[in-house]
Design an enzyme around this catalytic site. Structure first.
Site, mmCIF file in Angstrom:
data_model
loop_
_atom_site.group_PDB
_atom_site.id
_atom_site.type_symbol
_atom_site.label_atom_id
_atom_site.label_comp_id
_atom_site.label_asym_id
_atom_site.label_seq_id
_atom_site.Cartn_x
_atom_site.Cartn_y
_atom_site.Cartn_z
ATOM 1 C CG HIS A 1 -3.050 6.326 -13.542
ATOM 2 N ND1 HIS A 1 -3.959 4.998 -14.589
ATOM 3 C CD2 HIS A 1 -3.800 5.655 -12.332
ATOM 4 C CE1 HIS A 1 -4.822 4.026 -12.750
ATOM 5 N NE2 HIS A 1 -4.210 4.825 -12.497
ATOM 6 C CB CYS B 1 -4.493 1.957 -10.528
ATOM 7 S SG CYS B 1 -5.197 3.400 -8.949
ATOM 8 N NE ARG C 1 -9.916 8.579 -6.031
ATOM 9 C CZ ARG C 1 -9.957 7.769 -6.370
ATOM 10 N NH1 ARG C 1 -10.599 7.455 -5.445
ATOM 11 N NH2 ARG C 1 -9.437 7.155 -7.362
HETATM 12 N N1 GLN Z 1 -10.984 2.167 -7.529
HETATM 13 C C1 GLN Z 1 -8.726 2.146 -6.642
HETATM 14 C C2 GLN Z 1 -8.897 2.876 -6.227
HETATM 15 O O1 GLN Z 1 -9.568 4.322 -5.680
HETATM 16 C C3 GLN Z 1 -8.575 2.135 -7.922
HETATM 17 C C4 GLN Z 1 -8.435 4.009 -8.944
HETATM 18 C C5 GLN Z 1 -7.814 3.640 -10.075
HETATM 19 O O2 GLN Z 1 -7.435 2.662 -10.595
HETATM 20 N N2 GLN Z 1 -7.262 5.207 -10.089
HETATM 21 O O3 GLN Z 1 -7.603 2.678 -5.092
#
Ligand code: GLN
Length: 242
Positions: A194, A93, A127
């Site tokens: 993750h 990520c 998101r």
């Molecule tokens: N900031 C990044 C995004 O939202 C990484 C998020 C994360 O590592 N979970 O794309």
């Protein structure tokens, strides 16, 4: 045999149990009598590219990515040398985004990466949160699914020289459009998975262990382990439809 691990910036990028990747990797080595030494690399620590066989970097918030992006520019030559000398990288990520060319957040400047993956990331308006199942070609002769949990708004696009780690079956992956998930260039891997990722993907963990050993010991066969709990977790996750 021994593997030296560099755990990059765990005080900044280490979210949703990403540390579990180091634990799973380490234990699957130790259970087979392969020694492991894991070092945490924090801001200001110089990276010795000869020393480490396996690098891990996790995810985090945009704010923490700013500090890592700045530090990365100071360490870039060492990390590039490590990648060129076949060290293995797993990045998740936010860390994955910074192994590419850049990550452009909603606000503020572009955060420079280290370009060991040919990819770039731009913050999107939605998101992506949820379970992910991927079909991969990387694990010849083995189960071909990978599973994890995504939570990101960054949209990652791959460029020539870098392939995806697999094709999205469930979830959004790199950008929600082209059905790709993750990235691979030589021994450098990135993923939005993750979960933690490695504990419920034992076949991929072993693949990374083999690649990490290859650098110093050539191709090695790994003895089988009793994986029933790992596979129960994997199989349950891939049955989810969303
Ligand atoms: N900031 C990044 C995004 O939202 C990484 C998020 C994360 O590592 N979970 O794309």
């Amino acid at each position: 045999m021994k593997i030296n691990i560099a755990y990059l910036y765990p005080l900044l990028l280490n979210i949703y149990g990403d540390r579990g990747n180091i634990i799973a990797f380490t234990h699957r080595c130790l259970w087979r009598g392969i020694q492991v030494e894991a070092h945490e690399i924090n801001l200001g620590d110089k990276i010795d590219p000869e020393k480490y066989d396996f690098y891990f970097i996790g995810g985090g918030q945009d704010q923490q990515q700013i500090a890592v992006s700045e530090e990365f520019q100071k360490q870039k030559q060492f990390l590039v040398e490590a990648a060129e000398t076949k060290a293995v990288f797993l990045s998740i990520c936010g860390g994955y985004q910074l192994l590419g060319h850049y990550y452009k957040p909603h606000q503020g400047d572009e955060l420079k990466g280290i370009s060991i993956l040919d990819a770039y990331t731009v913050a999107g308006h939605n998101r992506f949160i949820g379970n992910v199942t991927v079909e991969t070609n990387l694990l010849a002769g083995n189960v071909n699914t990978l599973t994890g949990f995504e939570n990101h708004s960054g949209l990652t696009y791959l460029e020539q020289g870098t392939e995806a780690i697999g094709r999205i079956i469930v979830g959004n992956g790199n950008n929600g459009k082209d059905k790709t998930e993750g990235a691979r260039k030589n021994n450098v891997f990135g993923a939005y998975l993750h979960g933690s990722f490695l504990p419920k993907n034992p076949h991929f963990t072993d693949y990374l262990i083999k690649l990490s050993l290859e650098r110093n010991y050539g191709q090695q066969e790994l003895p089988c382990l009793d994986d029933k709990f790992e596979w129960a977790a994997h199989n349950k996750a891939v049955k989810r439809k969303y």
